[in-house]
Scaffold this motif. Structure first.
Motif, short mmCIF file in Angstrom:
data_model
loop_
_atom_site.label_atom_id
_atom_site.label_comp_id
_atom_site.label_asym_id
_atom_site.label_seq_id
_atom_site.Cartn_x
_atom_site.Cartn_y
_atom_site.Cartn_z
N LEU A 1 58.63 37.34 52.61
CA LEU A 1 59.56 36.49 53.34
C LEU A 1 60.39 37.36 54.28
CD1 LEU A 1 60.90 34.23 50.44
CD2 LEU A 1 58.96 33.83 51.94
N PRO A 2 61.00 36.77 55.28
CA PRO A 2 61.83 37.56 56.20
C PRO A 2 62.97 38.26 55.45
CG PRO A 2 61.39 35.41 57.12
CD PRO A 2 60.88 35.38 55.71
N GLU A 3 63.36 39.42 55.92
CA GLU A 3 64.40 40.24 55.30
C GLU A 3 65.79 39.62 55.39
OE1 GLU A 3 64.26 43.38 53.81
OE2 GLU A 3 62.08 43.28 53.82
N SER A 4 65.96 38.61 56.21
CA SER A 4 67.29 38.03 56.43
C SER A 4 67.92 37.45 55.17
CB SER A 4 67.20 36.93 57.50
OG SER A 4 66.41 35.85 57.01
N GLY A 5 67.11 37.08 54.19
CA GLY A 5 67.64 36.49 52.97
C GLY A 5 67.97 35.01 53.11
N VAL A 6 67.69 34.43 54.24
CA VAL A 6 67.98 33.02 54.50
C VAL A 6 66.96 32.12 53.78
CG1 VAL A 6 68.07 31.27 56.34
CG2 VAL A 6 69.04 33.54 56.71
N PHE A 7 65.75 32.61 53.59
CA PHE A 7 64.66 31.80 53.06
C PHE A 7 64.53 32.00 51.55
CE2 PHE A 7 63.89 32.82 57.44
CZ PHE A 7 63.47 31.62 57.99
N GLN A 8 64.35 30.89 50.81
CA GLN A 8 64.15 30.94 49.37
C GLN A 8 62.79 30.35 49.02
OE1 GLN A 8 67.34 28.98 50.06
NE2 GLN A 8 68.29 30.96 50.41
N LEU A 9 62.04 31.06 48.19
CA LEU A 9 60.72 30.61 47.74
C LEU A 9 60.83 30.03 46.34
CD1 LEU A 9 57.54 30.61 48.02
CD2 LEU A 9 57.63 32.85 46.90
N THR A 10 60.25 28.86 46.14
CA THR A 10 60.11 28.28 44.80
C THR A 10 58.68 27.80 44.65
OG1 THR A 10 60.82 26.09 45.53
CG2 THR A 10 62.52 27.55 44.66
N GLY A 11 58.27 27.60 43.42
CA GLY A 11 56.93 27.12 43.14
C GLY A 11 56.59 27.39 41.70
N LYS A 12 55.32 27.30 41.38
CA LYS A 12 54.86 27.56 40.01
C LYS A 12 54.76 29.06 39.80
CE LYS A 12 52.28 23.27 39.60
NZ LYS A 12 50.96 22.67 39.39
N ILE A 13 55.92 29.70 39.75
CA ILE A 13 56.02 31.15 39.59
C ILE A 13 56.67 31.43 38.25
CG2 ILE A 13 56.95 33.30 40.52
CD1 ILE A 13 57.06 31.88 43.28
N VAL A 14 56.03 32.23 37.44
CA VAL A 14 56.58 32.60 36.14
C VAL A 14 56.70 34.12 36.06
CG1 VAL A 14 55.62 30.56 34.98
CG2 VAL A 14 54.31 32.68 35.01
N SER A 15 57.62 34.55 35.22
CA SER A 15 57.75 35.99 34.98
C SER A 15 56.74 36.40 33.91
CB SER A 15 59.17 36.33 34.52
OG SER A 15 59.39 35.81 33.23
N THR A 16 56.58 37.69 33.73
CA THR A 16 55.68 38.19 32.70
C THR A 16 56.10 37.68 31.32
OG1 THR A 16 55.27 40.14 34.06
CG2 THR A 16 54.67 40.30 31.74
N LYS A 17 57.42 37.57 31.09
CA LYS A 17 57.93 37.09 29.81
C LYS A 17 57.61 35.62 29.57
CE LYS A 17 61.74 40.26 30.31
NZ LYS A 17 63.10 40.35 30.83
N GLN A 18 57.53 34.83 30.63
CA GLN A 18 57.29 33.39 30.52
C GLN A 18 55.80 33.03 30.49
OE1 GLN A 18 59.25 32.48 34.18
NE2 GLN A 18 61.05 31.63 33.14
N LYS A 19 54.94 34.01 30.58
CA LYS A 19 53.51 33.76 30.74
C LYS A 19 52.91 32.91 29.61
CE LYS A 19 50.26 37.08 31.19
NZ LYS A 19 49.60 38.25 31.71
N GLN A 20 53.44 33.02 28.38
CA GLN A 20 52.87 32.28 27.26
C GLN A 20 53.16 30.78 27.37
OE1 GLN A 20 54.11 35.37 27.01
NE2 GLN A 20 52.12 36.22 26.49
N LYS A 21 54.27 30.39 27.96
CA LYS A 21 54.63 28.97 28.11
C LYS A 21 54.28 28.50 29.52
CE LYS A 21 58.79 30.26 25.75
NZ LYS A 21 60.21 30.35 25.89
#
Length: 174
Positions: free
Chosen positions: A77-97
């Protein structure tokens, strides 16, 4: 002085060696993975200072004849920090659920403009198959001028240097 037949055979042998080297180079080039990746997206602009929204998919398609191991992508994403990404993204810890179609963010937890993502429960991409990072959203406010490009690169075990997507997402406004 050499015999004409020996000289002719020597030249012919050099020509065959040259053709063999060219064929080896061609075979090596064709044995590289044949893969394309691209964004498919829709943009909803609001010019009244409220939320803007991109809803998109990122598709990775194996056009080659061999299986690709461990596909992953880098989404920038652009470096400006203005843009936020959301979606079906999980962390390594959340991978089981995990939910169907989720992608694991396997580096840099927390705020960052670079997302390293890999599909959960899919570490191979067969010839002709696709894997898609579906229904992601990128949001930003239009109260201030904004400008940026969302870029993506695809990697596999056979492509450690990565390959850029065929397209990017570019937005700007006042």
């Amino acid at each position: 002085m050499s015999h004409p037949t020996i000289e002719r055979l020597s030249n012919h042998l050099k020509s065959i060696e040259h053709q063999k080297d060219q064929l080896k180079s061609l075979l090596k080039a064709n044995s590289n993975p044949s893969i394309i990746s691209y964004f498919a997206y829709s943009i909803n602009y609001s010019h009244q200072g409220s939320n803007n929204l991109i809803i998109g998919h990122f598709i990775i398609h194996n056009l080659g004849t061999k299986e690709l191991k461990n596909p992953y992508l880098c989404l920038q994403l652009p470096e400006s920090g203005v843009f936020q990404l959301t979606g079906k993204i999980v962390s390594t810890k959340q991978k089981q659920k995990v939910q169907v179609g989720a992608w694991e963010r396997f580096t840099e937890e927390g705020p960052s403009t670079t997302y390293w993502l890999r599909p959960v429960n899919q570490n191979k991409l067969a010839p002709g198959d696709k894997v898609t990072f579906s229904n992601f959203q990128i949001k930003w406010q239009s109260a201030e001028p904004y400008k940026g490009a969302i870029l993506a690169y695809v990697y596999t075990d056979d492509m450690p240097d990565g390959l850029p997507a065929l397209n990017s997402i570019s937005v700007s406004g006042n």
